[in-house]
Design an enzyme around this catalytic site. Structure first.
Site, PDB file in Angstrom:
ATOM      1  N   HIS A   1       0.833  -1.204   0.000  1.00  0.00           N
ATOM      2  CA  HIS A   1       0.000   0.000   0.000  1.00  0.00           C
ATOM      3  C   HIS A   1       0.873   1.261   0.000  1.00  0.00           C
ATOM      4  O   HIS A   1       2.041   1.231   0.363  1.00  0.00           O
ATOM      5  CB  HIS A   1      -0.945   0.006   1.203  1.00  0.00           C
ATOM      6  CG  HIS A   1      -0.224   0.058   2.525  1.00  0.00           C
ATOM      7  ND1 HIS A   1       0.333   1.213   3.034  1.00  0.00           N
ATOM      8  CD2 HIS A   1       0.040  -0.920   3.414  1.00  0.00           C
ATOM      9  CE1 HIS A   1       0.899   0.956   4.189  1.00  0.00           C
ATOM     10  NE2 HIS A   1       0.746  -0.335   4.449  1.00  0.00           N
TER      11      HIS A   1
ATOM     12  N   THR B   1       2.174  -0.747  12.172  1.00  0.00           N
ATOM     13  CA  THR B   1       0.775  -0.572  11.781  1.00  0.00           C
ATOM     14  C   THR B   1       0.216  -1.907  11.329  1.00  0.00           C
ATOM     15  O   THR B   1       0.331  -2.280  10.166  1.00  0.00           O
ATOM     16  CB  THR B   1       0.659   0.440  10.610  1.00  0.00           C
ATOM     17  OG1 THR B   1       1.535   1.532  10.852  1.00  0.00           O
ATOM     18  CG2 THR B   1      -0.762   0.928  10.470  1.00  0.00           C
ATOM     19  N   GLY B   2      -0.370  -2.630  12.245  1.00  0.00           N
ATOM     20  CA  GLY B   2      -0.950  -3.920  11.906  1.00  0.00           C
ATOM     21  C   GLY B   2      -2.454  -3.859  11.832  1.00  0.00           C
ATOM     22  O   GLY B   2      -3.048  -3.869  10.765  1.00  0.00           O
TER      23      GLY B   2
ATOM     24  N   ARG C   1      -6.177   0.947   3.709  1.00  0.00           N
ATOM     25  CA  ARG C   1      -5.009   1.474   2.991  1.00  0.00           C
ATOM     26  C   ARG C   1      -4.635   0.594   1.802  1.00  0.00           C
ATOM     27  O   ARG C   1      -4.177   1.088   0.776  1.00  0.00           O
ATOM     28  CB  ARG C   1      -3.835   1.676   3.946  1.00  0.00           C
ATOM     29  CG  ARG C   1      -3.373   0.436   4.702  1.00  0.00           C
ATOM     30  CD  ARG C   1      -2.419   0.811   5.842  1.00  0.00           C
ATOM     31  NE  ARG C   1      -1.941  -0.317   6.601  1.00  0.00           N
ATOM     32  CZ  ARG C   1      -2.541  -0.825   7.663  1.00  0.00           C
ATOM     33  NH1 ARG C   1      -3.687  -0.307   8.094  1.00  0.00           N
ATOM     34  NH2 ARG C   1      -2.026  -1.841   8.315  1.00  0.00           N
TER      35      ARG C   1
ATOM     36  N   GLU D   1      -1.831  -7.310   7.615  1.00  0.00           N
ATOM     37  CA  GLU D   1      -0.468  -7.118   8.122  1.00  0.00           C
ATOM     38  C   GLU D   1      -0.255  -7.938   9.385  1.00  0.00           C
ATOM     39  O   GLU D   1      -1.200  -8.403  10.029  1.00  0.00           O
ATOM     40  CB  GLU D   1      -0.231  -5.622   8.376  1.00  0.00           C
ATOM     41  CG  GLU D   1       1.146  -5.244   8.926  1.00  0.00           C
ATOM     42  CD  GLU D   1       2.325  -5.620   8.032  1.00  0.00           C
ATOM     43  OE1 GLU D   1       2.554  -6.831   7.803  1.00  0.00           O
ATOM     44  OE2 GLU D   1       3.051  -4.712   7.599  1.00  0.00           O
ATOM     45  N   TRP D   2       0.994  -8.103   9.738  1.00  0.00           N
ATOM     46  CA  TRP D   2       1.431  -8.738  10.976  1.00  0.00           C
ATOM     47  C   TRP D   2       0.653  -8.110  12.125  1.00  0.00           C
ATOM     48  O   TRP D   2       0.518  -6.893  12.199  1.00  0.00           O
ATOM     49  CB  TRP D   2       2.914  -8.440  11.142  1.00  0.00           C
ATOM     50  CG  TRP D   2       3.699  -9.243  12.111  1.00  0.00           C
ATOM     51  CD1 TRP D   2       3.383  -9.565  13.388  1.00  0.00           C
ATOM     52  CD2 TRP D   2       5.004  -9.775  11.874  1.00  0.00           C
ATOM     53  NE1 TRP D   2       4.392 -10.271  13.967  1.00  0.00           N
ATOM     54  CE2 TRP D   2       5.411 -10.417  13.049  1.00  0.00           C
ATOM     55  CE3 TRP D   2       5.874  -9.770  10.780  1.00  0.00           C
ATOM     56  CZ2 TRP D   2       6.647 -11.041  13.179  1.00  0.00           C
ATOM     57  CZ3 TRP D   2       7.093 -10.401  10.914  1.00  0.00           C
ATOM     58  CH2 TRP D   2       7.474 -11.036  12.091  1.00  0.00           C
ATOM     59  N   ASN D   3       0.153  -8.912  13.033  1.00  0.00           N
ATOM     60  CA  ASN D   3      -0.495  -8.399  14.238  1.00  0.00           C
ATOM     61  C   ASN D   3       0.601  -8.130  15.263  1.00  0.00           C
ATOM     62  O   ASN D   3       1.199  -9.064  15.788  1.00  0.00           O
ATOM     63  CB  ASN D   3      -1.516  -9.412  14.762  1.00  0.00           C
ATOM     64  CG  ASN D   3      -2.236  -8.921  15.998  1.00  0.00           C
ATOM     65  OD1 ASN D   3      -1.802  -8.001  16.682  1.00  0.00           O
ATOM     66  ND2 ASN D   3      -3.355  -9.556  16.307  1.00  0.00           N
ATOM     67  N   TYR D   4       0.847  -6.845  15.544  1.00  0.00           N
ATOM     68  CA  TYR D   4       1.939  -6.452  16.439  1.00  0.00           C
ATOM     69  C   TYR D   4       1.550  -6.452  17.910  1.00  0.00           C
ATOM     70  O   TYR D   4       2.360  -6.069  18.765  1.00  0.00           O
ATOM     71  CB  TYR D   4       2.465  -5.067  16.045  1.00  0.00           C
ATOM     72  CG  TYR D   4       2.974  -5.005  14.631  1.00  0.00           C
ATOM     73  CD1 TYR D   4       4.104  -5.719  14.237  1.00  0.00           C
ATOM     74  CD2 TYR D   4       2.321  -4.243  13.677  1.00  0.00           C
ATOM     75  CE1 TYR D   4       4.565  -5.673  12.939  1.00  0.00           C
ATOM     76  CE2 TYR D   4       2.784  -4.187  12.362  1.00  0.00           C
ATOM     77  CZ  TYR D   4       3.901  -4.900  12.006  1.00  0.00           C
ATOM     78  OH  TYR D   4       4.354  -4.853  10.715  1.00  0.00           O
TER      79      TYR D   4
END
Length: 194
Positions: free
Chosen positions: A14, A26-27, A63, A85-88
Protein backbone atom coordinates in the site's frame (compact mmCIF):
# COMPACT_ATOMS: atom_id res chain seq x y z
CA UNK A 1 6.96 -27.09 -1.87
CA UNK A 2 4.14 -27.24 -4.37
CA UNK A 3 5.08 -25.95 -7.79
CA UNK A 4 3.14 -24.46 -10.64
CA UNK A 5 5.72 -23.22 -13.11
CA UNK A 6 4.46 -20.20 -15.02
CA UNK A 7 2.63 -18.48 -12.17
CA UNK A 8 3.63 -14.90 -11.39
CA UNK A 9 2.58 -13.31 -8.12
CA UNK A 10 2.79 -9.54 -7.91
CA UNK A 11 3.12 -8.27 -4.33
CA UNK A 12 2.11 -4.62 -4.08
CA UNK A 13 2.52 -2.70 -0.83
CA UNK A 14 0.00 0.00 0.00
CA UNK A 15 0.94 3.66 -0.36
CA UNK A 16 2.29 5.86 2.39
CA UNK A 17 0.35 6.43 5.62
CA UNK A 18 1.26 8.74 8.49
CA UNK A 19 2.36 5.70 10.49
CA UNK A 20 4.46 4.14 7.72
CA UNK A 21 6.09 7.56 7.31
CA UNK A 22 6.89 7.81 11.03
CA UNK A 23 7.96 4.16 11.42
CA UNK A 24 5.11 3.11 13.72
CA UNK A 25 4.11 -0.55 13.62
CA UNK A 26 0.78 -0.57 11.78
CA UNK A 27 -0.95 -3.92 11.91
CA UNK A 28 -4.55 -3.83 13.05
CA UNK A 29 -5.04 -0.04 13.08
CA UNK A 30 -6.63 1.11 9.84
CA UNK A 31 -4.58 4.24 9.11
CA UNK A 32 -5.58 5.95 5.82
CA UNK A 33 -3.26 6.87 2.98
CA UNK A 34 -1.67 10.31 3.02
CA UNK A 35 -1.97 12.57 -0.03
CA UNK A 36 1.50 11.35 -1.02
CA UNK A 37 0.32 7.76 -0.52
CA UNK A 38 -2.61 8.32 -2.85
CA UNK A 39 -0.24 9.78 -5.47
CA UNK A 40 2.04 6.75 -5.07
CA UNK A 41 -0.90 4.39 -5.54
CA UNK A 42 -2.11 6.22 -8.66
CA UNK A 43 1.43 6.02 -10.10
CA UNK A 44 1.10 2.22 -10.07
CA UNK A 45 -1.80 2.29 -12.55
CA UNK A 46 0.18 2.62 -15.82
CA UNK A 47 2.40 -0.34 -14.91
CA UNK A 48 -0.34 -2.60 -13.56
CA UNK A 49 -2.74 -1.79 -16.43
CA UNK A 50 -0.18 -3.25 -18.84
CA UNK A 51 -0.58 -6.63 -17.10
CA UNK A 52 -3.38 -9.13 -17.52
CA UNK A 53 -4.25 -10.40 -14.04
CA UNK A 54 -6.26 -13.59 -13.58
CA UNK A 55 -6.82 -12.83 -9.90
CA UNK A 56 -6.58 -9.63 -7.82
CA UNK A 57 -6.68 -9.93 -4.04
CA UNK A 58 -6.38 -7.25 -1.38
CA UNK A 59 -5.93 -7.08 2.35
CA UNK A 60 -9.10 -6.07 4.21
CA UNK A 61 -7.38 -2.90 5.47
CA UNK A 62 -8.54 0.38 3.93
CA UNK A 63 -5.01 1.47 2.99
CA UNK A 64 -4.56 -1.63 0.81
CA UNK A 65 -8.06 -1.45 -0.68
CA UNK A 66 -7.59 2.22 -1.58
CA UNK A 67 -4.17 1.53 -3.11
CA UNK A 68 -5.72 -1.22 -5.22
CA UNK A 69 -8.52 1.10 -6.35
CA UNK A 70 -6.18 3.99 -7.21
CA UNK A 71 -3.89 1.56 -9.04
CA UNK A 72 -6.83 0.74 -11.32
CA UNK A 73 -7.63 -2.78 -10.14
CA UNK A 74 -10.26 -2.12 -7.48
CA UNK A 75 -13.21 -3.20 -9.61
CA UNK A 76 -11.71 -6.69 -9.95
CA UNK A 77 -10.35 -7.11 -6.43
CA UNK A 78 -11.55 -9.59 -3.85
CA UNK A 79 -10.77 -9.13 -0.17
CA UNK A 80 -8.47 -11.87 1.16
CA UNK A 81 -8.31 -11.86 4.98
CA UNK A 82 -4.92 -13.65 5.03
CA UNK A 83 -3.27 -10.61 3.39
CA UNK A 84 -3.62 -8.51 6.55
CA UNK A 85 -0.47 -7.12 8.12
CA UNK A 86 1.43 -8.74 10.98
CA UNK A 87 -0.50 -8.40 14.24
CA UNK A 88 1.94 -6.45 16.44
CA UNK A 89 -0.09 -6.99 19.61
CA UNK A 90 1.07 -4.70 22.44
CA UNK A 91 3.56 -3.03 20.07
CA UNK A 92 0.86 -1.67 17.73
CA UNK A 93 1.52 2.00 17.01
CA UNK A 94 4.99 1.97 18.55
CA UNK A 95 8.34 2.50 16.82
CA UNK A 96 11.18 0.01 17.13
CA UNK A 97 13.57 2.56 18.77
CA UNK A 98 10.91 3.27 21.44
CA UNK A 99 10.42 -0.44 22.14
CA UNK A 100 14.20 -0.87 22.41
CA UNK A 101 14.32 1.65 25.27
CA UNK A 102 12.61 -1.07 27.33
CA UNK A 103 13.87 -4.18 25.49
CA UNK A 104 17.30 -3.33 23.97
CA UNK A 105 17.59 -6.23 21.48
CA UNK A 106 13.92 -6.25 20.45
CA UNK A 107 13.15 -7.18 16.84
CA UNK A 108 9.83 -8.01 15.22
CA UNK A 109 11.70 -10.86 13.49
CA UNK A 110 13.04 -12.61 16.59
CA UNK A 111 11.24 -11.37 19.71
CA UNK A 112 7.98 -12.46 21.32
CA UNK A 113 4.96 -10.30 20.37
CA UNK A 114 2.56 -10.37 23.35
CA UNK A 115 -1.09 -10.46 22.21
CA UNK A 116 0.06 -10.61 18.57
CA UNK A 117 1.74 -12.88 16.01
CA UNK A 118 5.32 -14.10 15.96
CA UNK A 119 7.35 -14.84 12.83
CA UNK A 120 6.27 -18.49 12.70
CA UNK A 121 2.59 -17.46 12.90
CA UNK A 122 2.95 -15.04 9.98
CA UNK A 123 4.97 -17.63 8.04
CA UNK A 124 2.19 -20.22 8.45
CA UNK A 125 -0.39 -17.68 7.27
CA UNK A 126 1.76 -16.83 4.23
CA UNK A 127 2.26 -20.52 3.41
CA UNK A 128 -1.48 -21.20 3.65
CA UNK A 129 -2.10 -18.41 1.16
CA UNK A 130 0.65 -19.69 -1.16
CA UNK A 131 -0.96 -23.13 -1.12
CA UNK A 132 -4.36 -21.59 -1.86
CA UNK A 133 -2.96 -19.54 -4.78
CA UNK A 134 -1.09 -22.51 -6.27
CA UNK A 135 -4.39 -24.42 -6.26
CA UNK A 136 -6.13 -21.73 -8.36
CA UNK A 137 -6.02 -21.53 -12.14
CA UNK A 138 -4.44 -18.09 -11.94
CA UNK A 139 -1.17 -17.58 -13.77
CA UNK A 140 -0.80 -13.84 -13.09
CA UNK A 141 -1.94 -12.79 -9.61
CA UNK A 142 -1.86 -9.37 -7.91
CA UNK A 143 -1.79 -9.14 -4.11
CA UNK A 144 -2.21 -5.79 -2.36
CA UNK A 145 -0.85 -6.04 1.16
CA UNK A 146 1.62 -4.62 3.67
CA UNK A 147 5.38 -4.45 4.16
CA UNK A 148 6.07 -7.08 6.82
CA UNK A 149 3.51 -9.56 5.53
CA UNK A 150 4.78 -9.18 1.95
CA UNK A 151 8.37 -9.65 3.09
CA UNK A 152 7.41 -12.86 4.91
CA UNK A 153 5.36 -14.00 1.91
CA UNK A 154 8.32 -13.45 -0.46
CA UNK A 155 10.65 -15.30 1.88
CA UNK A 156 8.20 -18.17 2.35
CA UNK A 157 7.72 -18.40 -1.43
CA UNK A 158 11.43 -18.49 -2.22
CA UNK A 159 12.82 -20.54 0.66
CA UNK A 160 9.95 -22.14 2.59
CA UNK A 161 11.14 -20.19 5.62
CA UNK A 162 9.88 -16.76 6.74
CA UNK A 163 13.18 -15.58 8.26
CA UNK A 164 14.64 -14.33 4.94
CA UNK A 165 11.97 -11.61 5.11
CA UNK A 166 14.15 -9.69 7.58
CA UNK A 167 16.55 -9.05 4.68
CA UNK A 168 13.95 -7.90 2.12
CA UNK A 169 13.22 -4.18 2.35
CA UNK A 170 9.94 -2.93 0.87
CA UNK A 171 9.03 0.69 0.28
CA UNK A 172 5.50 2.08 0.25
CA UNK A 173 3.74 1.44 -3.09
CA UNK A 174 6.55 -0.90 -4.14
CA UNK A 175 5.95 -3.87 -6.42
CA UNK A 176 7.68 -7.23 -6.28
CA UNK A 177 7.24 -10.23 -8.55
CA UNK A 178 7.54 -13.87 -7.51
CA UNK A 179 7.69 -16.73 -9.95
CA UNK A 180 10.02 -19.48 -11.09
CA UNK A 181 13.55 -19.81 -12.39
CA UNK A 182 13.07 -22.96 -14.45
CA UNK A 183 11.21 -25.14 -11.93
CA UNK A 184 12.50 -23.47 -8.74
CA UNK A 185 10.51 -20.80 -6.92
CA UNK A 186 12.29 -17.47 -7.16
CA UNK A 187 12.08 -13.77 -6.42
CA UNK A 188 12.01 -12.35 -9.96
CA UNK A 189 11.92 -8.63 -9.03
CA UNK A 190 11.89 -6.93 -5.66
CA UNK A 191 10.96 -3.47 -4.33
CA UNK A 192 10.31 -1.80 -7.68
CA UNK A 193 8.92 1.72 -7.58
CA UNK A 194 6.80 3.22 -10.37
Amino acid sequence: MNSKVGVHIWLIRHGETEWSKSGQHTGTTDVPLTDAGREQAAALAPILSSQSFDLVLTSPMGRAIETCRLAGLGDRAQVEPELHEWNYGVYEGLKTPDIRKEIPDWSVWTSPIPEGENLADVGRRAQALIDKLIATNGANIALFSHAHFSRVFGAQWATGSPSLGAHLAMDTAAMSVLGFERDVRAIIKWNLLP
